[in-house]
Design an enzyme around this catalytic site. Sequence first.
Site, short mmCIF file in Angstrom:
data_model
loop_
_atom_site.label_atom_id
_atom_site.label_comp_id
_atom_site.label_asym_id
_atom_site.label_seq_id
_atom_site.Cartn_x
_atom_site.Cartn_y
_atom_site.Cartn_z
N MET A 23 0.85 -1.19 0.00
CA MET A 23 0.00 0.00 0.00
C MET A 23 0.90 1.25 0.00
O MET A 23 1.79 1.34 -0.79
CB MET A 23 -0.99 -0.03 1.17
CG MET A 23 -1.89 -1.25 1.17
SD MET A 23 -3.02 -1.25 -0.25
CE MET A 23 -3.86 -2.80 -0.02
N SER A 24 0.66 2.18 0.94
CA SER A 24 1.40 3.45 0.89
C SER A 24 2.83 3.38 1.38
O SER A 24 3.55 4.38 1.33
CB SER A 24 0.64 4.52 1.67
OG SER A 24 -0.54 4.84 0.96
N VAL A 25 3.28 2.22 1.85
CA VAL A 25 4.72 2.04 2.09
C VAL A 25 5.46 2.29 0.76
O VAL A 25 6.60 2.75 0.74
CB VAL A 25 5.01 0.62 2.64
CG1 VAL A 25 6.49 0.30 2.63
CG2 VAL A 25 4.46 0.50 4.07
N LYS A 57 5.05 4.69 -1.17
CA LYS A 57 5.39 6.12 -1.26
C LYS A 57 6.81 6.38 -0.77
O LYS A 57 7.53 7.21 -1.32
CB LYS A 57 4.42 6.95 -0.42
CG LYS A 57 3.00 6.99 -0.92
CD LYS A 57 2.13 7.83 -0.01
CE LYS A 57 0.75 8.08 -0.61
NZ LYS A 57 -0.12 6.90 -0.62
N TYR A 64 -2.33 14.68 3.69
CA TYR A 64 -1.94 13.40 3.11
C TYR A 64 -2.81 13.07 1.90
O TYR A 64 -3.99 12.75 2.05
CB TYR A 64 -2.06 12.30 4.18
CG TYR A 64 -1.58 10.96 3.70
CD1 TYR A 64 -0.22 10.70 3.61
CD2 TYR A 64 -2.48 9.98 3.31
CE1 TYR A 64 0.24 9.46 3.15
CE2 TYR A 64 -2.03 8.74 2.86
CZ TYR A 64 -0.68 8.50 2.78
OH TYR A 64 -0.23 7.29 2.32
#
Length: 411
Positions: A127-129, A131, A234
Amino acid sequence: TQPAPATSTDPETLGWMRGFPPSPDRLITFQDGSFRSFPELRWAWSNIRQLVPTVNVWRGAGPASPLRREDHDIGTVASTTMDGRPMTFAKMLEETYTDGIAVLHRGRLIYERYFGALKPHKPHIGMSVTKSFTGVLAGMLVSERKIDPQALVPDYVPELKASAFGDAHVHEVMDMTTGLLYTEVYTDKNSDVWGLRRANGMAPIPAGYEGATTIFDFLIAQKKQGEHGKAFAYKTVNTDVLAWICRRASGMTLSDLLSERIWQPMGAEEDAHYHVDRIGTESGGGGLSTTLRDLARFGETMRNHGRFNGRQIVPSSVVEDIARGGDPEKFKPAGYTTLPGASYRNQWWVTHNAHGAYMARGVYGQGIYVDPKAEMVIARYASHPMAGNAANDPVTLPAYMALAKALMAGG
Protein backbone atom coordinates in the site's frame (compact mmCIF):
# COMPACT_ATOMS: atom_id res chain seq x y z
CA THR A 1 -19.80 -4.11 15.50
CA GLN A 2 -16.41 -5.60 16.28
CA PRO A 3 -14.82 -7.34 13.27
CA ALA A 4 -14.18 -11.06 13.60
CA PRO A 5 -10.78 -11.86 15.16
CA ALA A 6 -7.69 -12.80 13.16
CA THR A 7 -7.88 -16.50 14.01
CA SER A 8 -11.42 -16.97 12.66
CA THR A 9 -10.76 -14.89 9.51
CA ASP A 10 -7.54 -16.68 8.56
CA PRO A 11 -7.73 -17.13 4.76
CA GLU A 12 -6.14 -20.60 4.97
CA THR A 13 -8.76 -21.76 7.48
CA LEU A 14 -11.59 -20.23 5.47
CA GLY A 15 -10.31 -21.84 2.28
CA TRP A 16 -10.57 -18.83 -0.03
CA MET A 17 -9.74 -19.57 -3.68
CA ARG A 18 -9.32 -23.29 -3.02
CA GLY A 19 -10.35 -25.94 -5.54
CA PHE A 20 -10.32 -26.20 -9.34
CA PRO A 21 -12.34 -24.05 -9.79
CA PRO A 22 -13.02 -22.59 -6.34
CA SER A 23 -16.64 -22.88 -5.21
CA PRO A 24 -18.63 -19.66 -5.79
CA ASP A 25 -18.77 -18.87 -2.05
CA ARG A 26 -14.97 -19.07 -1.84
CA LEU A 27 -14.23 -17.03 -4.96
CA ILE A 28 -12.47 -13.64 -4.77
CA THR A 29 -12.38 -11.49 -7.89
CA PHE A 30 -11.32 -8.01 -8.92
CA GLN A 31 -14.37 -7.24 -11.06
CA ASP A 32 -16.97 -7.63 -8.28
CA GLY A 33 -14.80 -5.70 -5.80
CA SER A 34 -14.83 -8.62 -3.35
CA PHE A 35 -11.02 -8.47 -3.07
CA ARG A 36 -11.45 -5.25 -1.04
CA SER A 37 -13.99 -6.72 1.40
CA PHE A 38 -13.09 -8.15 4.79
CA PRO A 39 -12.20 -11.00 5.31
CA GLU A 40 -11.48 -11.58 1.59
CA LEU A 41 -8.73 -8.94 1.62
CA ARG A 42 -6.79 -11.16 4.02
CA TRP A 43 -6.16 -13.41 1.01
CA ALA A 44 -6.02 -10.63 -1.62
CA TRP A 45 -3.18 -8.56 -0.15
CA SER A 46 -0.86 -11.57 -0.50
CA ASN A 47 -2.09 -12.44 -4.00
CA ILE A 48 -2.29 -9.17 -5.94
CA ARG A 49 -0.89 -10.80 -9.09
CA GLN A 50 -3.95 -13.02 -9.42
CA LEU A 51 -6.22 -9.99 -9.40
CA VAL A 52 -4.68 -7.13 -11.40
CA PRO A 53 -1.90 -6.61 -13.99
CA THR A 54 1.58 -6.09 -12.54
CA VAL A 55 5.09 -5.24 -13.73
CA ASN A 56 8.19 -6.89 -12.30
CA VAL A 57 10.96 -5.22 -10.29
CA TRP A 58 13.92 -7.46 -11.10
CA ARG A 59 16.22 -8.46 -8.25
CA GLY A 60 19.11 -8.97 -10.66
CA ALA A 61 21.27 -12.03 -11.23
CA GLY A 62 23.40 -11.69 -8.10
CA PRO A 63 23.10 -13.59 -4.82
CA ALA A 64 20.64 -12.50 -2.13
CA SER A 65 22.29 -10.50 0.63
CA PRO A 66 22.59 -12.59 3.80
CA LEU A 67 20.40 -11.80 6.80
CA ARG A 68 22.12 -13.24 9.84
CA ARG A 69 19.67 -15.00 12.13
CA GLU A 70 19.70 -14.81 15.88
CA ASP A 71 16.30 -15.91 17.13
CA HIS A 72 14.85 -14.23 20.20
CA ASP A 73 11.38 -15.01 21.42
CA ILE A 74 10.12 -11.48 21.89
CA GLY A 75 6.46 -12.54 21.96
CA THR A 76 6.18 -11.97 25.70
CA VAL A 77 7.53 -8.38 25.67
CA ALA A 78 4.88 -6.35 27.49
CA SER A 79 3.46 -2.96 26.54
CA THR A 80 0.44 -0.81 27.34
CA THR A 81 -1.85 0.31 24.52
CA MET A 82 -2.71 3.98 24.03
CA ASP A 83 -6.07 3.30 25.68
CA GLY A 84 -4.42 1.71 28.71
CA ARG A 85 -4.78 -2.02 28.05
CA PRO A 86 -1.99 -4.49 28.87
CA MET A 87 -0.54 -6.08 25.72
CA THR A 88 2.20 -8.46 24.67
CA PHE A 89 4.08 -8.39 21.36
CA ALA A 90 2.51 -11.69 20.28
CA LYS A 91 -1.00 -10.53 21.22
CA MET A 92 -0.41 -7.26 19.32
CA LEU A 93 0.33 -9.26 16.17
CA GLU A 94 -2.93 -11.18 16.50
CA GLU A 95 -5.06 -8.17 17.44
CA THR A 96 -3.84 -6.15 14.43
CA TYR A 97 -4.32 -8.93 11.83
CA THR A 98 -0.61 -9.26 11.07
CA ASP A 99 0.28 -11.30 7.98
CA GLY A 100 4.01 -11.17 8.57
CA ILE A 101 6.54 -9.48 10.86
CA ALA A 102 10.33 -9.31 10.72
CA VAL A 103 12.41 -7.64 13.40
CA LEU A 104 16.06 -6.74 12.87
CA HIS A 105 18.30 -5.72 15.76
CA ARG A 106 21.78 -4.46 14.85
CA GLY A 107 21.28 -6.05 11.44
CA ARG A 108 20.43 -9.50 12.76
CA LEU A 109 17.05 -11.08 12.06
CA ILE A 110 15.86 -11.81 15.59
CA TYR A 111 12.18 -12.54 14.94
CA GLU A 112 10.19 -13.56 11.86
CA ARG A 113 6.61 -14.83 11.80
CA TYR A 114 4.02 -15.45 9.07
CA PHE A 115 0.24 -15.76 9.34
CA GLY A 116 -2.72 -16.13 7.00
CA ALA A 117 -1.92 -16.33 3.29
CA LEU A 118 1.61 -14.90 3.47
CA LYS A 119 4.73 -17.05 2.97
CA PRO A 120 8.42 -16.02 3.13
CA HIS A 121 8.81 -16.14 -0.67
CA LYS A 122 5.49 -14.42 -1.48
CA PRO A 123 5.14 -10.68 -2.09
CA HIS A 124 2.47 -8.79 -0.10
CA ILE A 125 1.18 -5.39 -1.15
CA GLY A 126 2.77 -2.51 0.75
CA MET A 127 0.00 0.00 0.00
CA SER A 128 1.40 3.45 0.89
CA VAL A 129 4.72 2.04 2.09
CA THR A 130 5.27 2.32 -1.70
CA LYS A 131 5.39 6.12 -1.26
CA SER A 132 8.53 5.90 0.86
CA PHE A 133 10.33 4.02 -1.94
CA THR A 134 9.24 6.72 -4.39
CA GLY A 135 10.51 9.39 -1.98
CA VAL A 136 13.91 7.74 -1.64
CA LEU A 137 14.26 7.36 -5.43
CA ALA A 138 13.36 11.04 -5.83
CA GLY A 139 15.89 11.94 -3.11
CA MET A 140 18.59 10.01 -4.98
CA LEU A 141 17.79 11.92 -8.19
CA VAL A 142 17.89 15.20 -6.23
CA SER A 143 21.34 14.31 -4.89
CA GLU A 144 22.49 13.75 -8.48
CA ARG A 145 21.02 17.12 -9.53
CA LYS A 146 18.62 15.42 -11.90
CA ILE A 147 15.72 16.87 -9.91
CA ASP A 148 15.69 20.36 -8.37
CA PRO A 149 13.33 20.47 -5.35
CA GLN A 150 12.93 24.26 -5.83
CA ALA A 151 11.78 23.85 -9.45
CA LEU A 152 8.13 23.97 -10.45
CA VAL A 153 6.41 20.69 -11.26
CA PRO A 154 5.73 21.63 -14.95
CA ASP A 155 9.51 22.07 -15.46
CA TYR A 156 9.57 18.25 -15.50
CA VAL A 157 5.98 17.49 -16.51
CA PRO A 158 4.61 20.26 -18.75
CA GLU A 159 1.32 18.34 -19.04
CA LEU A 160 0.54 19.37 -15.43
CA LYS A 161 0.76 23.12 -16.14
CA ALA A 162 -3.00 23.67 -16.20
CA SER A 163 -3.64 21.40 -13.17
CA ALA A 164 -3.44 22.06 -9.42
CA PHE A 165 0.28 21.27 -9.68
CA GLY A 166 0.98 24.03 -12.23
CA ASP A 167 2.36 26.42 -9.59
CA ALA A 168 3.55 23.80 -7.08
CA HIS A 169 7.23 23.28 -6.30
CA VAL A 170 8.71 19.79 -6.36
CA HIS A 171 9.54 19.96 -2.62
CA GLU A 172 5.87 20.70 -1.84
CA VAL A 173 4.89 17.53 -3.70
CA MET A 174 7.62 15.57 -1.85
CA ASP A 175 6.39 16.76 1.57
CA MET A 176 2.66 16.79 0.67
CA THR A 177 2.18 20.48 1.42
CA THR A 178 0.27 21.18 -1.81
CA GLY A 179 -3.18 22.78 -1.66
CA LEU A 180 -5.49 20.37 -3.48
CA LEU A 181 -9.24 19.93 -3.83
CA TYR A 182 -8.63 16.14 -3.81
CA THR A 183 -9.93 14.15 -0.80
CA GLU A 184 -8.64 10.84 0.60
CA VAL A 185 -11.35 9.22 2.73
CA TYR A 186 -11.15 5.43 2.39
CA THR A 187 -14.62 4.79 3.80
CA ASP A 188 -16.39 7.23 1.43
CA LYS A 189 -17.08 5.81 -2.03
CA ASN A 190 -17.50 9.40 -3.34
CA SER A 191 -14.04 10.45 -2.12
CA ASP A 192 -11.47 11.27 -4.83
CA VAL A 193 -9.27 8.38 -3.68
CA TRP A 194 -11.81 6.04 -5.31
CA GLY A 195 -11.39 7.95 -8.59
CA LEU A 196 -7.65 7.44 -8.20
CA ARG A 197 -8.17 3.72 -7.58
CA ARG A 198 -10.26 3.43 -10.75
CA ALA A 199 -7.57 5.33 -12.66
CA ASN A 200 -4.63 3.31 -11.31
CA GLY A 201 -6.26 -0.07 -11.87
CA MET A 202 -7.12 -0.94 -8.26
CA ALA A 203 -10.88 -0.58 -8.65
CA PRO A 204 -13.10 -1.77 -11.51
CA ILE A 205 -14.55 0.75 -13.97
CA PRO A 206 -18.34 0.81 -13.62
CA ALA A 207 -20.59 0.91 -16.69
CA GLY A 208 -21.02 4.41 -18.06
CA TYR A 209 -18.07 5.77 -16.07
CA GLU A 210 -16.71 9.02 -17.53
CA GLY A 211 -13.78 9.67 -15.21
CA ALA A 212 -10.07 9.08 -15.82
CA THR A 213 -8.99 5.50 -16.55
CA THR A 214 -5.20 6.11 -16.38
CA ILE A 215 -3.02 7.65 -13.68
CA PHE A 216 -1.78 10.39 -16.04
CA ASP A 217 -5.29 11.50 -17.02
CA PHE A 218 -6.34 11.56 -13.36
CA LEU A 219 -3.38 13.76 -12.32
CA ILE A 220 -3.88 16.23 -15.16
CA ALA A 221 -7.46 16.80 -13.98
CA GLN A 222 -6.57 17.74 -10.36
CA LYS A 223 -7.87 21.10 -9.11
CA LYS A 224 -6.27 23.45 -6.60
CA GLN A 225 -7.74 24.47 -3.25
CA GLY A 226 -5.93 26.82 -0.90
CA GLU A 227 -2.24 27.64 -1.04
CA HIS A 228 0.74 25.41 -1.67
CA GLY A 229 3.37 25.17 1.05
CA LYS A 230 1.14 26.04 4.01
CA ALA A 231 0.14 22.75 5.59
CA PHE A 232 0.65 19.01 5.30
CA ALA A 233 -2.31 17.09 3.89
CA TYR A 234 -1.94 13.40 3.11
CA LYS A 235 -2.97 12.93 -0.53
CA THR A 236 -1.67 10.08 -2.67
CA VAL A 237 -1.82 12.11 -5.90
CA ASN A 238 1.29 13.99 -4.69
CA THR A 239 3.29 10.77 -4.79
CA ASP A 240 2.01 9.82 -8.21
CA VAL A 241 3.14 13.25 -9.46
CA LEU A 242 6.53 12.68 -7.81
CA ALA A 243 6.78 9.28 -9.54
CA TRP A 244 6.01 10.99 -12.87
CA ILE A 245 8.81 13.50 -12.20
CA CYS A 246 11.18 10.60 -11.37
CA ARG A 247 10.35 8.91 -14.67
CA ARG A 248 10.96 12.11 -16.63
CA ALA A 249 14.18 12.99 -14.78
CA SER A 250 15.66 9.49 -15.10
CA GLY A 251 14.19 8.44 -18.46
CA MET A 252 13.18 5.14 -16.85
CA THR A 253 10.03 3.40 -15.71
CA LEU A 254 9.56 3.35 -11.95
CA SER A 255 10.02 -0.45 -11.89
CA ASP A 256 13.36 -0.28 -13.75
CA LEU A 257 14.51 2.62 -11.60
CA LEU A 258 13.74 0.75 -8.37
CA SER A 259 15.40 -2.41 -9.73
CA GLU A 260 18.58 -0.64 -10.80
CA ARG A 261 18.95 1.76 -7.86
CA ILE A 262 17.76 -0.29 -4.87
CA TRP A 263 16.55 -3.84 -5.54
CA GLN A 264 19.68 -5.14 -7.28
CA PRO A 265 22.35 -3.40 -5.15
CA MET A 266 20.45 -4.32 -1.96
CA GLY A 267 20.63 -8.02 -2.86
CA ALA A 268 16.88 -8.53 -2.69
CA GLU A 269 15.86 -12.15 -2.26
CA GLU A 270 12.86 -12.03 -4.62
CA ASP A 271 11.57 -9.82 -7.42
CA ALA A 272 9.06 -7.22 -6.32
CA HIS A 273 6.19 -5.98 -8.46
CA TYR A 274 3.98 -2.93 -8.93
CA HIS A 275 0.36 -3.08 -9.96
CA VAL A 276 -0.16 -1.00 -13.10
CA ASP A 277 -2.95 1.00 -14.70
CA ARG A 278 -4.54 0.22 -18.06
CA ILE A 279 -1.55 1.56 -20.02
CA GLY A 280 1.10 -0.14 -17.89
CA THR A 281 1.96 2.76 -15.55
CA GLU A 282 3.04 1.75 -12.04
CA SER A 283 1.17 3.08 -9.03
CA GLY A 284 3.99 4.99 -7.28
CA GLY A 285 1.68 5.87 -4.41
CA GLY A 286 0.50 2.42 -3.39
CA GLY A 287 1.23 -0.35 -5.86
CA LEU A 288 4.42 -2.06 -4.68
CA SER A 289 4.38 -5.67 -3.43
CA THR A 290 7.54 -7.17 -1.87
CA THR A 291 8.44 -10.10 0.34
CA LEU A 292 8.66 -9.33 4.03
CA ARG A 293 12.40 -9.95 4.28
CA ASP A 294 13.12 -7.62 1.35
CA LEU A 295 11.02 -4.95 3.06
CA ALA A 296 13.19 -5.48 6.15
CA ARG A 297 16.35 -5.17 4.04
CA PHE A 298 15.18 -1.80 2.77
CA GLY A 299 14.45 -0.68 6.34
CA GLU A 300 17.94 -1.76 7.39
CA THR A 301 19.44 0.13 4.43
CA MET A 302 17.74 3.27 5.79
CA ARG A 303 18.86 2.59 9.37
CA ASN A 304 22.46 2.31 8.14
CA HIS A 305 22.30 5.73 6.45
CA GLY A 306 21.83 4.14 3.03
CA ARG A 307 24.60 1.56 3.35
CA PHE A 308 23.80 -2.16 2.98
CA ASN A 309 25.16 -5.32 1.35
CA GLY A 310 28.70 -3.89 1.44
CA ARG A 311 27.94 -0.71 -0.49
CA GLN A 312 26.46 2.76 -0.25
CA ILE A 313 23.10 2.33 -2.01
CA VAL A 314 21.32 5.54 -1.03
CA PRO A 315 23.41 8.68 -0.36
CA SER A 316 23.60 9.18 3.41
CA SER A 317 22.46 12.81 2.94
CA VAL A 318 19.14 11.57 1.51
CA VAL A 319 18.47 9.31 4.51
CA GLU A 320 19.56 11.92 7.05
CA ASP A 321 17.32 14.54 5.48
CA ILE A 322 14.34 12.18 5.88
CA ALA A 323 15.26 11.17 9.45
CA ARG A 324 15.51 14.83 10.52
CA GLY A 325 11.87 15.22 9.55
CA GLY A 326 9.74 18.04 8.24
CA ASP A 327 7.91 20.87 10.01
CA PRO A 328 5.71 19.61 12.90
CA GLU A 329 3.75 22.90 12.76
CA LYS A 330 2.69 22.17 9.17
CA PHE A 331 1.81 18.59 10.21
CA LYS A 332 -0.32 19.54 13.23
CA PRO A 333 -3.47 20.76 11.39
CA ALA A 334 -3.86 17.30 9.81
CA GLY A 335 -5.00 16.08 13.24
CA TYR A 336 -3.27 12.69 13.60
CA THR A 337 -4.04 12.03 17.27
CA THR A 338 -1.90 8.85 17.37
CA LEU A 339 1.16 10.79 16.08
CA PRO A 340 1.54 13.78 18.41
CA GLY A 341 4.48 16.04 17.53
CA ALA A 342 5.20 14.15 14.31
CA SER A 343 6.10 15.49 10.87
CA TYR A 344 6.22 14.32 7.26
CA ARG A 345 9.34 14.45 5.12
CA ASN A 346 9.80 13.21 1.56
CA GLN A 347 7.13 10.52 1.82
CA TRP A 348 8.15 9.30 5.31
CA TRP A 349 6.46 9.79 8.68
CA VAL A 350 8.85 11.09 11.35
CA THR A 351 7.83 10.64 15.01
CA HIS A 352 10.36 13.02 16.64
CA ASN A 353 10.11 10.69 19.65
CA ALA A 354 12.95 10.02 22.12
CA HIS A 355 14.42 7.41 19.74
CA GLY A 356 14.14 9.48 16.57
CA ALA A 357 11.98 6.76 14.98
CA TYR A 358 10.59 7.25 11.48
CA MET A 359 8.21 5.15 9.43
CA ALA A 360 6.86 4.10 6.08
CA ARG A 361 3.12 3.50 6.51
CA GLY A 362 0.34 1.96 4.46
CA VAL A 363 -3.36 1.29 4.95
CA TYR A 364 -4.52 -1.93 6.62
CA GLY A 365 -1.36 -1.98 8.75
CA GLN A 366 1.61 -2.10 6.36
CA GLY A 367 4.79 -0.55 7.69
CA ILE A 368 8.52 -0.13 8.13
CA TYR A 369 9.53 1.20 11.54
CA VAL A 370 13.12 2.41 11.87
CA ASP A 371 14.36 3.11 15.42
CA PRO A 372 17.93 4.49 15.10
CA LYS A 373 18.59 4.68 18.85
CA ALA A 374 17.60 1.05 19.50
CA GLU A 375 19.29 -0.08 16.23
CA MET A 376 15.99 -1.78 15.42
CA VAL A 377 13.97 -2.19 12.23
CA ILE A 378 10.48 -3.68 12.10
CA ALA A 379 8.92 -4.67 8.76
CA ARG A 380 5.26 -5.59 8.93
CA TYR A 381 2.53 -6.66 6.55
CA ALA A 382 -1.08 -6.95 7.66
CA SER A 383 -4.70 -7.20 6.55
CA HIS A 384 -6.67 -5.27 9.16
CA PRO A 385 -10.42 -4.90 8.57
CA MET A 386 -10.08 -1.11 8.88
CA ALA A 387 -8.02 0.82 6.34
CA GLY A 388 -6.91 3.79 8.43
CA ASN A 389 -3.88 3.34 10.69
CA ALA A 390 -5.75 4.94 13.58
CA ALA A 391 -6.99 1.37 14.10
CA ASN A 392 -3.42 -0.01 14.35
CA ASP A 393 -1.33 2.71 15.98
CA PRO A 394 -2.78 2.56 19.52
CA VAL A 395 -1.65 -1.09 19.75
CA THR A 396 1.41 -1.29 17.46
CA LEU A 397 3.33 1.89 18.29
CA PRO A 398 3.54 1.31 22.08
CA ALA A 399 4.53 -2.33 21.37
CA TYR A 400 7.35 -1.17 19.07
CA MET A 401 8.67 1.29 21.67
CA ALA A 402 8.48 -1.34 24.44
CA LEU A 403 10.40 -3.78 22.25
CA ALA A 404 13.02 -1.13 21.44
CA LYS A 405 13.58 -0.50 25.14
CA ALA A 406 13.76 -4.24 25.90
CA LEU A 407 16.37 -4.74 23.18
CA MET A 408 18.43 -1.80 24.45
CA ALA A 409 18.26 -3.11 28.02
CA GLY A 410 19.24 -6.61 26.93
CA GLY A 411 22.22 -5.37 24.91
